[in-house]
Scaffold this motif. Structure first.
Motif, PDB file in Angstrom:
ATOM      1  N   MET A  12       1.027  -1.279  -0.226  1.00  0.00           N
ATOM      2  CA  MET A  12      -0.265   0.191  -0.005  1.00  0.00           C
ATOM      3  C   MET A  12       1.063   0.862  -0.313  1.00  0.00           C
ATOM      4  O   MET A  12       1.947   1.306   0.892  1.00  0.00           O
ATOM      5  CB  MET A  12      -1.106  -0.169   1.354  1.00  0.00           C
ATOM      6  CG  MET A  12      -1.609   1.353   1.257  1.00  0.00           C
ATOM      7  SD  MET A  12      -3.238   1.166   3.049  1.00  0.00           S
ATOM      8  CE  MET A  12      -2.016   2.233   4.226  1.00  0.00           C
ATOM      9  N   ALA A  38      -3.347  -0.680  -2.551  1.00  0.00           N
ATOM     10  CA  ALA A  38      -3.654   0.231  -1.824  1.00  0.00           C
ATOM     11  C   ALA A  38      -3.498   1.290  -2.654  1.00  0.00           C
ATOM     12  O   ALA A  38      -2.442   1.217  -2.255  1.00  0.00           O
ATOM     13  CB  ALA A  38      -4.677  -0.074  -1.329  1.00  0.00           C
ATOM     14  N   GLU A  39      -3.664   2.961  -2.076  1.00  0.00           N
ATOM     15  CA  GLU A  39      -3.647   3.724  -1.880  1.00  0.00           C
ATOM     16  C   GLU A  39      -3.877   4.647  -1.028  1.00  0.00           C
ATOM     17  O   GLU A  39      -5.423   4.925  -1.217  1.00  0.00           O
ATOM     18  CB  GLU A  39      -3.102   4.849  -3.501  1.00  0.00           C
ATOM     19  CG  GLU A  39      -2.586   3.713  -4.305  1.00  0.00           C
ATOM     20  CD  GLU A  39      -1.898   4.586  -5.809  1.00  0.00           C
ATOM     21  OE1 GLU A  39      -2.230   5.452  -5.691  1.00  0.00           O
ATOM     22  OE2 GLU A  39      -1.931   4.229  -6.581  1.00  0.00           O
ATOM     23  N   HIS A  53      -7.503  -3.542   3.790  1.00  0.00           N
ATOM     24  CA  HIS A  53      -6.501  -5.162   2.445  1.00  0.00           C
ATOM     25  C   HIS A  53      -5.428  -5.378   3.208  1.00  0.00           C
ATOM     26  O   HIS A  53      -5.220  -6.521   2.803  1.00  0.00           O
ATOM     27  CB  HIS A  53      -5.770  -3.722   1.657  1.00  0.00           C
ATOM     28  CG  HIS A  53      -6.617  -2.917   0.855  1.00  0.00           C
ATOM     29  ND1 HIS A  53      -7.220  -3.778  -0.329  1.00  0.00           N
ATOM     30  CD2 HIS A  53      -7.006  -2.107   0.922  1.00  0.00           C
ATOM     31  CE1 HIS A  53      -7.640  -2.892  -0.999  1.00  0.00           C
ATOM     32  NE2 HIS A  53      -8.078  -1.624  -0.229  1.00  0.00           N
TER      33      HIS A  53
END
Length: 232
Positions: A12, A38-39, A53
């Motif tokens: 992430m 993910a960001e 996540h």
């Protein structure tokens, strides 16, 4: 060697600049064993998305909107203990590195680090390597086990807490019933003791050394909890 999520290391990215996240994503996409899942652009989203996540590694920028980086790391580690954290930073601060190491980060890299160092740090963290990669200056490394900065006096701490709220010298003087000249004298002493070059630098170093707490959402500076001595 496999990771908690399988053959690939899930990552992430946390940075408040979309262009930076895009550049980091492109780096990791060149590696077959990485997957960006993910960001996030601020500390609250970082904790929420990490919880959802549960990536193998969070690559965390040190200065994002929201909580102080130490709070963000602690909250991520509490929410998803199997997730490792690697920090990217513009601050070559042994005090901050020491605090983050205490919280269990697996890497601290200055943004001047090479992409090879970045990939190595994330890969090592993802594979639960016992090594911690630090890409900082030799000066910072030598200062990590040096004695802590000279302790500020109670009055200097009062001045610095108000300075952290972005108050002017005159406002600080009125709040503490001091002259403006006395406030300036205290600030000069604070800068000298913390080896700081500006108010922001002094506040950051004081927060990193747990001399004062980070400003809260209302702009006030919290009083830090007493804690055991830290590296740096």
């Amino acid at each position: 060697m496999t990771t908690a999520s399988g053959d690939r290391i899930t990552i992430m990215l946390v940075d408040d600049h979309a262009l930076v996240r895009d550049g980091l994503r492109r780096i990791f996409e060149t590696q077959s064993d990485f997957e960006v899942v993910a960001e996030a652009g601020d500390s609250h989203a970082a904790v929420s998305l990490a919880t959802r996540h549960r990536p193998d590694v969070v690559l965390l920028d040190v200065e994002i909107p929201g909580d102080h980086v130490t709070t963000t790391v602690r909250r991520i580690r509490e929410a998803t203990p199997d997730t490792e954290v690697v920090v990217l930073s513009v601050y070559d601060s042994p005090e901050l590195v020491g605090r983050l190491l205490d919280l269990g980060i697996r890497g601290y890299l200055l943004k001047s680090a090479t992409w090879h160092q970045l990939v190595a740090a994330v890969r090592g963290a993802g594979h639960k390597s016992s090594a911690v990669l630090l890409a900082v200056s030799m000066d910072s490394l030598s200062r990590m086990n040096a004695p802590p900065p000279r302790v500020l006096s109670p009055r200097e701490l009062d001045v610095l807490r108000l300075a952290a709220e972005a108050r002017t010298n005159l406002q600080i003087a009125r709040s503490l019933h001091l002259s403006e000249a006395t406030v300036k004298r205290h600030l000069r002493s604070i800068f000298a003791k913390l080896n700081a070059v500006s108010r922001i630098d002094a506040v950051n170093k004081a927060v990193a050394a747990s001399l004062i707490g980070p400003p809260n959402s209302k702009g006030n500076t919290s009083v830090p909890r007493r804690r055991p001595p830290m590296i740096g």
